[in-house]
Design a protein around this motif. Structure first.
Motif, mmCIF file in Angstrom:
data_model
loop_
_atom_site.group_PDB
_atom_site.id
_atom_site.type_symbol
_atom_site.label_atom_id
_atom_site.label_comp_id
_atom_site.label_asym_id
_atom_site.label_seq_id
_atom_site.Cartn_x
_atom_site.Cartn_y
_atom_site.Cartn_z
ATOM 1 N N PHE A 1 71.618 48.969 76.684
ATOM 2 C CA PHE A 1 72.625 48.932 75.619
ATOM 3 C C PHE A 1 73.087 50.338 75.268
ATOM 4 C CE2 PHE A 1 71.766 44.487 74.491
ATOM 5 C CZ PHE A 1 73.049 44.094 74.180
ATOM 6 N N TYR A 2 72.113 51.237 75.136
ATOM 7 C CA TYR A 2 72.409 52.614 74.764
ATOM 8 C C TYR A 2 73.380 53.249 75.752
ATOM 9 C CZ TYR A 2 71.434 57.608 74.001
ATOM 10 O OH TYR A 2 71.549 58.941 73.775
ATOM 11 N N GLY B 1 76.994 46.952 85.146
ATOM 12 C CA GLY B 1 76.573 46.990 86.549
ATOM 13 C C GLY B 1 76.209 48.405 86.986
ATOM 14 N N TYR B 2 77.041 49.373 86.568
ATOM 15 C CA TYR B 2 76.783 50.774 86.924
ATOM 16 C C TYR B 2 75.460 51.259 86.337
ATOM 17 C CZ TYR B 2 81.619 51.469 88.585
ATOM 18 O OH TYR B 2 82.794 51.418 89.270
ATOM 19 N N THR B 3 75.164 50.845 85.074
ATOM 20 C CA THR B 3 73.921 51.316 84.461
ATOM 21 C C THR B 3 72.716 50.840 85.276
ATOM 22 O OG1 THR B 3 73.675 49.401 83.019
ATOM 23 C CG2 THR B 3 74.855 51.290 82.114
ATOM 24 N N ALA B 4 72.820 49.625 85.822
ATOM 25 C CA ALA B 4 71.715 49.107 86.635
ATOM 26 C C ALA B 4 71.537 49.951 87.894
ATOM 27 C CB ALA B 4 71.979 47.649 86.988
ATOM 28 N N MET B 5 72.686 50.318 88.494
ATOM 29 C CA MET B 5 72.626 51.162 89.686
ATOM 30 C C MET B 5 72.038 52.531 89.358
ATOM 31 S SD MET B 5 75.898 51.018 92.134
ATOM 32 C CE MET B 5 77.031 49.878 91.391
ATOM 33 N N ALA B 6 72.498 53.078 88.229
ATOM 34 C CA ALA B 6 71.981 54.375 87.811
ATOM 35 C C ALA B 6 70.484 54.271 87.532
ATOM 36 C CB ALA B 6 72.729 54.857 86.561
ATOM 37 N N GLY B 7 70.084 53.109 87.045
ATOM 38 C CA GLY B 7 68.677 52.879 86.740
ATOM 39 C C GLY B 7 67.781 53.057 87.945
ATOM 40 N N GLY C 1 66.713 54.903 83.804
ATOM 41 C CA GLY C 1 66.125 54.003 82.820
ATOM 42 C C GLY C 1 66.940 52.735 82.694
ATOM 43 N N GLY C 2 66.550 51.913 81.710
ATOM 44 C CA GLY C 2 67.288 50.673 81.499
ATOM 45 C C GLY C 2 66.763 49.531 82.356
ATOM 46 N N LEU D 1 61.528 45.541 76.227
ATOM 47 C CA LEU D 1 62.450 45.797 75.106
ATOM 48 C C LEU D 1 63.053 47.189 75.205
ATOM 49 C CD1 LEU D 1 60.731 44.191 71.982
ATOM 50 C CD2 LEU D 1 62.789 43.432 73.186
ATOM 51 N N GLU D 2 62.230 48.149 75.619
ATOM 52 C CA GLU D 2 62.746 49.500 75.745
ATOM 53 C C GLU D 2 63.833 49.579 76.808
ATOM 54 O OE1 GLU D 2 59.900 52.627 76.503
ATOM 55 O OE2 GLU D 2 61.551 54.083 76.510
ATOM 56 N N ALA D 3 63.577 48.880 77.933
ATOM 57 C CA ALA D 3 64.576 48.872 79.010
ATOM 58 C C ALA D 3 65.890 48.252 78.535
ATOM 59 C CB ALA D 3 64.050 48.105 80.217
#
Lengths: 343, 222
Positions: free
Chosen positions: B22-23, B164-170, B175-176, B15-17
């Motif tokens: 979203f954040y 997609g970018y957030t996943a890469m940054a993750g 995070g995420g 849930l945090e991820a």
């Protein structure tokens, strides 16, 4: 009211100079409906855009209501434009706004308070005959209704001048007429000066007092609409007049008439305004003991009265017919010509 | 039964991820929207025969946009590490991902904004000028409202790219869900985690697309 002196616009396209408007000088009186006619490419659309500086003139002076438009700075020009209404061929309404919000837009620009705005918008909607369509979006309106919105919007800030750039060219003939009626009505009610650009002689004929014919950036002929209609000098003008009148009667056609109707005299009546309203034919029939037969003709209405020709056959005593001809010559302003005398 | 199939999922972490994804997406989207609008407007207004015609500004903005669009996102994050550290104070966590996310997607959205503005009828702009409108009035009352459907659908496309970018940054510590899938799924060989993260990301994409389409249709009165 509007004075234009030596107005020119030169476009430079691919290092070539194209003169769209060429040293144009013109005076337009207050309350007049002034028509400018020309074929596409004659420079008439550029000309009308020079008047409110949507296009910057290359040289020349435009003065509207004693204010020299051509020397104003950006801010002064913005204020001056609020007093010059403009309507367009493709209406140019904001699709994202309803009818009333479109009409309110120039009021927002002029900084009119909200309460005054809605009152003024309602007046304008009534004026252009769109009551009940306030909440409609432009996409839900017909072409004629869109132009009505355009007119209401142009009139919102009580302008002194209304510029019409091919305002009826995208409309069908019937809608064109209703829009022209509206413009005439507004000219009459508000005493607004209207400058109208068109390529349709019909439009000029119907509502203009003065007309200028444009060709290659120059005004080649100008004057009262009726004068230009009756005595077109330049070949462009003749062509435009033919648009409304049909081509002038060919001699062969007249010869044909003479051959077909063998009896009596054949007269050609030339109507040049004013008196067309005087029931000429019925007067002739009542006053003189002659029979009248209308053979061929076309009469059209301009702001200054009717204009056109009519061929009639007259049968009866020669003496009586001569008297009738004299009556027409002396008592009316209709020109009469005996095309064929009685044998 | 579900806990038997997905035995490696810890609901809390998961849930945090999701929350972090979203954040990052929403904050980055707000930043991208603002910066992209500015870039798009500058491109549109300074273009030839534009309201603020200016060859040099146009050239500079266009060059910046093209350069930042050309850099692959994963490299952009690395390049921006010093800048991020200066700005946020750290290079880890969702907040640290924001500068790279915004700088990476704003030029893309800027181009979409430019295209949307170009679609606005020139005649309507001319009409506004003929009424004596100021440039600011033309921008905020004509150009933006008239191009709104295209601006929103462009933002939807950008939002999906951003997810997609957030996943890469993750993967490199932001995070995420990307982070969760990589460290807790891939590296531990717990592929149920990778799978469930994928499903959630797909669902998030669908939600954004649905909302975007809904707003676009609602606004389009043409």
């Amino acid at each position: 009211m509007i004075s234009i002196k030596g107005l020119s616009k030169i476009f430079t396209i691919n290092k070539k100079n194209i003169t769209a408007v060429d040293d144009l000088t013109l005076n337009i009186k207050e309350g007049e409906i002034f028509g400018v006619i020309g074929y596409s490419g004659a420079g008439k659309s550029t000309f009308v855009r020079l008047l409110n500086r949507l296009e910057e003139p290359t040289s020349g002076i435009v003065t509207i209501d004693n204010q020299e438009i051509t020397t104003l700075n950006t801010k002064e020009l913005r204020l001056a434009r609020q007093e010059i209404g403009m309507i367009f061929q493709h209406f140019n309404l904001l699709w994202s706004r309803t009818v009333e919000d479109n009409i309110a837009f120039p009021l927002e620009i002029a900084g009119v308070p909200k309460t005054d705005r809605s009152k003024r918008v309602q007046e304008l909607i009534d004026l252009v005959g769109l009551s009940g369509r306030e909440k409609a979006y432009p996409s839900q309106l017909s072409g004629g209704q869109k132009q009505r919105v355009g007119i209401a919007r142009a009139l919102a800030n009580n302008p002194k001048v209304l510029l019409c750039d091919e305002a009826t060219s995208a409309l069908d003939p019937e809608t064109t007429n209703s829009i022209l009626d509206l413009l005439m009505d507004i000219n009459d009610k508000l005493g607004l000066t209207i400058i109208l650009i068109t390529h349709e002689m019909h439009v000029i004929r119907k509502i203009c007092n003065q007309v200028a014919v444009m060709e290659e950036g120059k005004i080649v002929e100008q004057g009262q609409v009726l004068d230009v209609f009756t005595h077109p000098k330049k070949s462009v003008t003749k062509k435009f007049v033919e648009q409304v009148m049909g081509s002038s009667e060919a001699d062969s056609e007249i010869a044909n008439l003479i051959n077909t109707y063998e009896e009596g005299k054949i007269l050609r009546l030339h109507f040049l305004g004013e008196t067309t309203n005087q029931a000429l034919i019925s007067q002739l029939a009542k006053r003189f003991d002659i029979e009248l037969n209308i053979l061929q003709g076309k009469i059209t209405q301009t702001q200054a009265g009717g204009y056109g020709t009519l061929f009639i056959q007259t049968k009866g005593e020669n003496e009586e017919i001569d008297q009738a001809v004299r009556f027409i010559q002396e008592e009316t302003s209709v020109e009469v010509e005996v095309v064929r005398d009685a044998d | 039964m579900l806990t038997e199939i997905f035995l490696n999922i810890k609901l809390e972490d998961f849930l945090e991820a999701t929350y972090e994804t979203f954040y990052m997406t929403i904050l980055a989207l707000i930043g991208t929207c603002i910066l992209g609008l500015i870039l798009g407007l500058l491109l549109y207004l300074t273009t030839k025969e534009g309201i603020w015609e200016n060859k040099y500004i146009n050239l500079i903005v266009a060059a910046l946009v093209n350069i930042f669009r050309a850099i692959p996102f994963i490299i952009l994050i690395l390049l921006l590490f010093p800048f991020t550290e200066f700005l946020i104070g750290t290079i880890r966590g969702p907040n640290a991902a924001l500068p790279a996310l915004i700088i990476g997607s704003a030029p893309f959205y800027g181009r979409l904004v430019e295209i949307a503005l170009k679609e606005v009828d020139k005649g309507v702009v001319e009409a506004a000028k003929s009424m004596g409108a100021k440039t600011s009035t033309i921008i905020f009352r004509v150009l933006i409202p008239e191009s709104m459907p295209a601006l929103v659908s462009g933002l939807t496309v950008t939002a999906i790219a951003l997810i997609g970018y957030t996943a890469m940054a993750g993967v490199i510590g932001a995070g995420g869900l990307g982070n969760y899938a990589y460290y807790f799924g891939f590296q531990r060989r717990d592929f149920d985690v990778v799978f469930i993260c994928t499903v959630i990301i797909v669902i998030i994409v669908f939600i954004f697309q649905f909302i975007g389409d809904f707003i676009t249709n609602k606004m389009d009165k043409r």
